[in-house]
Design a protein around this motif. Structure first.
Motif, PDB file in Angstrom:
ATOM      1  N   HIS A  67       0.935  -1.119  -0.110  1.00  0.00           N
ATOM      2  CA  HIS A  67       0.133  -0.013  -0.073  1.00  0.00           C
ATOM      3  C   HIS A  67       0.809   1.326   0.062  1.00  0.00           C
ATOM      4  N   ARG A  68       1.727   1.461   0.689  1.00  0.00           N
ATOM      5  CA  ARG A  68       2.788   2.373   1.021  1.00  0.00           C
ATOM      6  C   ARG A  68       3.657   2.698  -0.451  1.00  0.00           C
ATOM      7  N   LEU A  69       4.060   1.836  -0.974  1.00  0.00           N
ATOM      8  CA  LEU A  69       4.800   1.752  -2.236  1.00  0.00           C
ATOM      9  C   LEU A  69       3.896   2.235  -3.470  1.00  0.00           C
ATOM     10  N   GLY A  98      21.782 -12.061   1.470  1.00  0.00           N
ATOM     11  CA  GLY A  98      22.403 -11.021   2.044  1.00  0.00           C
ATOM     12  C   GLY A  98      21.757  -9.534   2.053  1.00  0.00           C
ATOM     13  N   VAL A  99      20.300  -9.734   1.807  1.00  0.00           N
ATOM     14  CA  VAL A  99      19.760  -8.294   2.004  1.00  0.00           C
ATOM     15  C   VAL A  99      18.488  -8.565   2.945  1.00  0.00           C
ATOM     16  N   GLN A 100      18.140  -7.407   3.509  1.00  0.00           N
ATOM     17  CA  GLN A 100      16.925  -7.339   4.380  1.00  0.00           C
ATOM     18  C   GLN A 100      15.579  -8.049   3.379  1.00  0.00           C
ATOM     19  N   PHE A 101      14.577  -8.612   3.963  1.00  0.00           N
ATOM     20  CA  PHE A 101      13.477  -9.226   3.134  1.00  0.00           C
ATOM     21  C   PHE A 101      12.757  -7.943   2.754  1.00  0.00           C
ATOM     22  N   GLU A 102      12.546  -6.959   3.430  1.00  0.00           N
ATOM     23  CA  GLU A 102      11.930  -5.455   2.920  1.00  0.00           C
ATOM     24  C   GLU A 102      12.543  -5.017   1.737  1.00  0.00           C
ATOM     25  N   THR A 103      13.922  -5.020   1.791  1.00  0.00           N
ATOM     26  CA  THR A 103      14.574  -4.421   0.557  1.00  0.00           C
ATOM     27  C   THR A 103      14.135  -5.235  -0.814  1.00  0.00           C
ATOM     28  N   PHE A 104      14.337  -6.689  -0.566  1.00  0.00           N
ATOM     29  CA  PHE A 104      14.296  -7.288  -1.567  1.00  0.00           C
ATOM     30  C   PHE A 104      12.636  -7.524  -2.110  1.00  0.00           C
ATOM     31  N   ALA A 105      11.718  -7.348  -1.102  1.00  0.00           N
ATOM     32  CA  ALA A 105      10.128  -7.437  -1.377  1.00  0.00           C
ATOM     33  C   ALA A 105      10.101  -6.206  -2.176  1.00  0.00           C
ATOM     34  N   SER A 106      10.569  -5.125  -1.865  1.00  0.00           N
ATOM     35  CA  SER A 106      10.132  -3.568  -2.306  1.00  0.00           C
ATOM     36  C   SER A 106      10.445  -3.487  -3.772  1.00  0.00           C
ATOM     37  N   GLN A 107      11.843  -4.199  -4.239  1.00  0.00           N
ATOM     38  CA  GLN A 107      12.192  -4.257  -5.735  1.00  0.00           C
ATOM     39  C   GLN A 107      11.106  -5.152  -6.311  1.00  0.00           C
ATOM     40  N   ALA A 123       8.009 -12.551  -4.105  1.00  0.00           N
ATOM     41  CA  ALA A 123       9.024 -12.096  -3.202  1.00  0.00           C
ATOM     42  C   ALA A 123       9.226 -13.107  -2.045  1.00  0.00           C
ATOM     43  N   LEU A 124       8.149 -13.487  -1.435  1.00  0.00           N
ATOM     44  CA  LEU A 124       8.088 -14.478  -0.479  1.00  0.00           C
ATOM     45  C   LEU A 124       8.493 -15.809  -0.967  1.00  0.00           C
ATOM     46  N   ALA A 125       8.079 -16.151  -1.962  1.00  0.00           N
ATOM     47  CA  ALA A 125       8.356 -17.465  -2.536  1.00  0.00           C
ATOM     48  C   ALA A 125       9.958 -17.860  -2.899  1.00  0.00           C
ATOM     49  N   ARG A 126      10.590 -16.625  -3.130  1.00  0.00           N
ATOM     50  CA  ARG A 126      11.925 -16.696  -3.846  1.00  0.00           C
ATOM     51  C   ARG A 126      13.189 -15.991  -2.947  1.00  0.00           C
ATOM     52  N   TYR A 127      12.589 -15.375  -1.733  1.00  0.00           N
ATOM     53  CA  TYR A 127      13.565 -14.908  -0.988  1.00  0.00           C
ATOM     54  C   TYR A 127      14.399 -15.877  -0.091  1.00  0.00           C
ATOM     55  N   GLU A 128      15.635 -15.908  -0.021  1.00  0.00           N
ATOM     56  CA  GLU A 128      16.642 -16.625   0.743  1.00  0.00           C
ATOM     57  C   GLU A 128      17.321 -15.463   1.737  1.00  0.00           C
TER      58      GLU A 128
END
Length: 240
Positions: free
Chosen positions: A22-24, A61-70, A52-57
């Motif tokens: 919502h914020r983005l 080396g990055v925070q999930f929120e950063t990865f998800a935002s992208q 993002a939830l399915a692919r994040y590991e």
């Protein structure tokens, strides 16, 4: 976040990070023309979050929120680029298919077969398949007809189930859960082959060629099955 059986609780993760979507979306809509719908951005953003939830590991080396935002912003930008792919005539055909499916489901009390949908539309089966092929690329999340209010003032699906203040309002959080439950229920009611296609395409990130090989059909046929599944889902979500 895990279930009692030790599995990752995807539903809880979606609830936790939905405010990020919502914020983005609000940040992006402020720089876009008035013709762009906020609800559309939120919907594609939720798909980006799911991916993002399915692919994040954690090893990335990055925070999930950063990865998800992208991922979320990428999904929104892709939607903006593709927003005008469907002509007005094709969009009308899509809505005609959804309406025919809705009428038949009410009449038959089961998912209608392709031949029945074609007959309801006054088409031959070949003509119906050709129409589905023309709908290639149809996304469940292109929800202009489900968002906002209709001409008679009736609330749309998104207005009821994806309010902007979900982070603040407990009732909104409940409404968001109802939306996701409605979607899950709609997917579970799809004919078996269409469920397979949706699962392989969205959950397992398989392309049309790979799905075609699994099912033993052509890529064109997979595209038709996908378009029909999306039409069924959209028709059913209108009921909520």
């Amino acid at each position: 976040m895990y279930t009692p059986k030790g599995m990752l609780d995807r539903d809880a993760q979606l609830r936790q990070y939905a405010p990020l979507v919502h914020r983005l979306a609000h940040l992006m809509i402020a720089r876009l023309p008035a013709s762009v719908e906020l609800d559309d951005l939120i919907q594609v953003g939720m798909i980006g979050l799911t991916e993002a939830l399915a692919r994040y590991e954690p090893s990335m080396g990055v925070q999930f929120e950063t990865f998800a935002s992208q991922r979320i912003k990428g999904a929104m930008l892709d939607e903006l680029r593709d927003a005008d792919w469907m002509s007005r005539g094709s969009r009308k055909l899509q809505k005609d298919i959804e309406s025919a499916i809705h009428r038949l489901e009410q009449r038959l009390q089961r998912p209608p077969r392709e031949s029945e949908i074609a007959q309801e539309l006054g088409m031959t089966l070949d003509e119906y398949h050709e129409t589905l092929s023309r709908m290639r690329g149809t996304q469940l999340v292109y929800l202009e007809d489900l968002g906002g209010r209709s001409d008679d003032g009736e609330e749309g699906f998104l207005e009821r189930f994806l309010p902007d203040d979900a982070e603040q309002n407990p009732e909104s959080i409940l409404a968001d859960r109802r939306m996701r439950e409605a979607l899950v229920d709609a997917i579970q009611r799809l004919p078996e082959r269409e469920q397979y296609v949706m699962s392989m395409y969205y959950e397992h990130d398989m392309n049309l060629k790979e799905i075609a090989a699994v099912l033993g059909v052509t890529e064109s046929r997979v595209s038709q099955i996908h378009s029909q599944a999306v039409a069924r889902l959209r028709a059913r979500l209108r009921e909520h």
